[in-house]
Design a protein around this motif. Structure first.
Motif, short mmCIF file in Angstrom:
data_model
loop_
_atom_site.label_atom_id
_atom_site.label_comp_id
_atom_site.label_asym_id
_atom_site.label_seq_id
_atom_site.Cartn_x
_atom_site.Cartn_y
_atom_site.Cartn_z
N ILE A 32 0.85 -1.19 0.00
CA ILE A 32 0.00 0.00 0.00
C ILE A 32 0.89 1.24 0.00
N GLU A 33 0.54 2.22 -0.85
CA GLU A 33 1.30 3.46 -0.91
C GLU A 33 0.36 4.66 -0.92
N GLU A 34 0.94 5.82 -0.88
CA GLU A 34 0.19 7.06 -0.80
C GLU A 34 -0.86 7.15 -1.91
N ASP A 36 -3.47 5.25 -2.50
CA ASP A 36 -4.08 4.01 -2.99
C ASP A 36 -5.57 3.96 -2.66
N LYS A 37 -6.30 3.37 -3.58
CA LYS A 37 -7.70 3.04 -3.36
C LYS A 37 -7.80 1.53 -3.34
N VAL A 38 -7.99 0.97 -2.15
CA VAL A 38 -7.88 -0.48 -1.94
C VAL A 38 -9.26 -1.10 -1.87
N PHE A 66 -4.58 6.34 2.47
CA PHE A 66 -5.15 5.43 1.49
C PHE A 66 -6.61 5.19 1.84
N THR A 139 -6.75 0.83 -7.13
CA THR A 139 -5.33 0.61 -7.44
C THR A 139 -4.79 -0.68 -6.86
N LYS A 140 -5.44 -1.21 -5.83
CA LYS A 140 -5.03 -2.47 -5.22
C LYS A 140 -6.27 -3.30 -4.89
N LYS A 170 2.08 -10.54 -3.12
CA LYS A 170 1.73 -9.45 -4.03
C LYS A 170 1.96 -9.93 -5.45
N HIS A 178 -4.32 -5.36 -12.77
CA HIS A 178 -4.55 -5.18 -11.34
C HIS A 178 -3.35 -5.65 -10.52
#
Length: 311
Positions: A32-34, A36-38, A66, A139-140, A170, A178
């Motif tokens: 997860i990074e800055e 992100d829409k999980v 996120f 994004t994830k 991952k 994706h």
């Protein structure tokens, strides 16, 4: 210490361990990074409930911002309690989406009676979730597979498919669109079961379609359970081994250049056909013949070696 306080202490200790393991996995694999829409895939089982719960705890104090959105796929199995997840998620105040797609009818029509439905059901579910993720710009995609799932998949591939591969923490999806993450990759299933029971998650059992777990996976899980019973800690040791791969100690020629190891020259090496043909190379025949001729024609010589005697 009273029983209630002891129970609370043990629960807090477990919760802290889970947060640490999930946070460590996120950091180790850059899950997860800055910004992100999980998409947190929620099935209604103990694993996905735990994943969402721990991610929400980490989100509150995370070093990056996120978004988390819980997504469930209602596959229209008979008697599915469709009210449970919306009520639970509304109570949490978590953004969520319930997708509806009748994959159950497809599975029942395609899979012969008595055969396991899990494989096809999983593929259809994955397709529906991936499609929604693309449409909504996630994004994830977070899945609830845990440490024991990763190990079981490794052993299934080893025993039944003759390959060393597993379920990575991952990965990029086959269509390349994706990034899939597994935040519970370091978490033991037993800990998840204890945590889910303590939290009182409204579990929805995965037996509504009447299917049975894949026989191969059941065999592997029995083996793993027996190992852990007779040698506690063995599963954790094996799980760590998945992150310590040494290609030079295995046999995969695509990962390590065994041909170059110890080479004395740059001359081409004979292939397997040459080794199996049963015809010695011409140069080697000549090399063997030359010393034999010299041995017959050369005059005999006696080599005298002085001997020094010590008193």
């Amino acid at each position: 210490m009273s029983s209630a306080r002891k129970h609370e202490y043990e629960h807090n200790k477990l919760a802290k361990r889970l947060r640490h393991q999930v946070g460590q996995a996120i950091a180790d694999f850059g899950m997860i990074e800055e910004g992100d829409k999980v998409m947190v895939c929620l099935s209604g089982g103990k694993d996905s409930y735990t994943m969402l719960d721990v991610l929400l705890q980490l989100q509150a104090k995370a070093p990056v911002r996120f978004e988390l959105v819980a997504v469930n796929l209602d596959q229209k199995q008979p008697d599915f309690p469709e009210h449970i997840l919306p009520a639970y998620l509304e109570g949490l105040g978590v953004p969520f989406k319930i997708l509806e797609q009748d994959t159950y009818s497809v599975v029942k029509r395609v899979v012969p009676e008595g055969k396991t439905m899990c494989s096809l059901c999983s593929r259809l579910r994955r397709g529906a979730l991936y499609t929604y993720a693309a449409e909504q710009g996630f994004t994830k995609i977070a899945l609830g597979h845990h440490r024991d799932d990763l190990l079981a998949t490794f052993f299934m591939n080893l025993f039944f498919h003759a390959k060393l591969s597993g379920m990575p923490p991952k990965l990029r999806s086959d269509d390349g669109r994706h990034i899939v993450i597994r935040p519970l990759a370091y978490v033991a299933e037993a800990d998840i079961a204890r945590y889910a029971e303590a939290k009182g998650f409204p579990i929805i059992p995965c037996n509504l379609c009447g299917s049975q777990e894949n026989l191969q996976r059941k065999q592997v899980r029995r083996m793993m359970d027996e190992w852990e019973r007779t040698a506690p800690g063995r599963l954790e040791t094996m799980a760590r081994a998945l992150g310590d791969i040494r290609p030079s100690q295995l046999s995969d020629r695509s990962l390590f250049d065994f041909l170059a190891l110890g080479r004395a020259s740059d001359a081409p090496l004979p292939d397997a056909h040459a080794w199996l043909a049963g015809e010695p190379a011409e140069s080697m025949s000549e090399a063997r013949a030359a010393p034999a001729v010299e041995a017959v024609d050369a005059p005999a010589r006696v080599l005298e070696i002085p001997v020094r005697l010590q008193a």
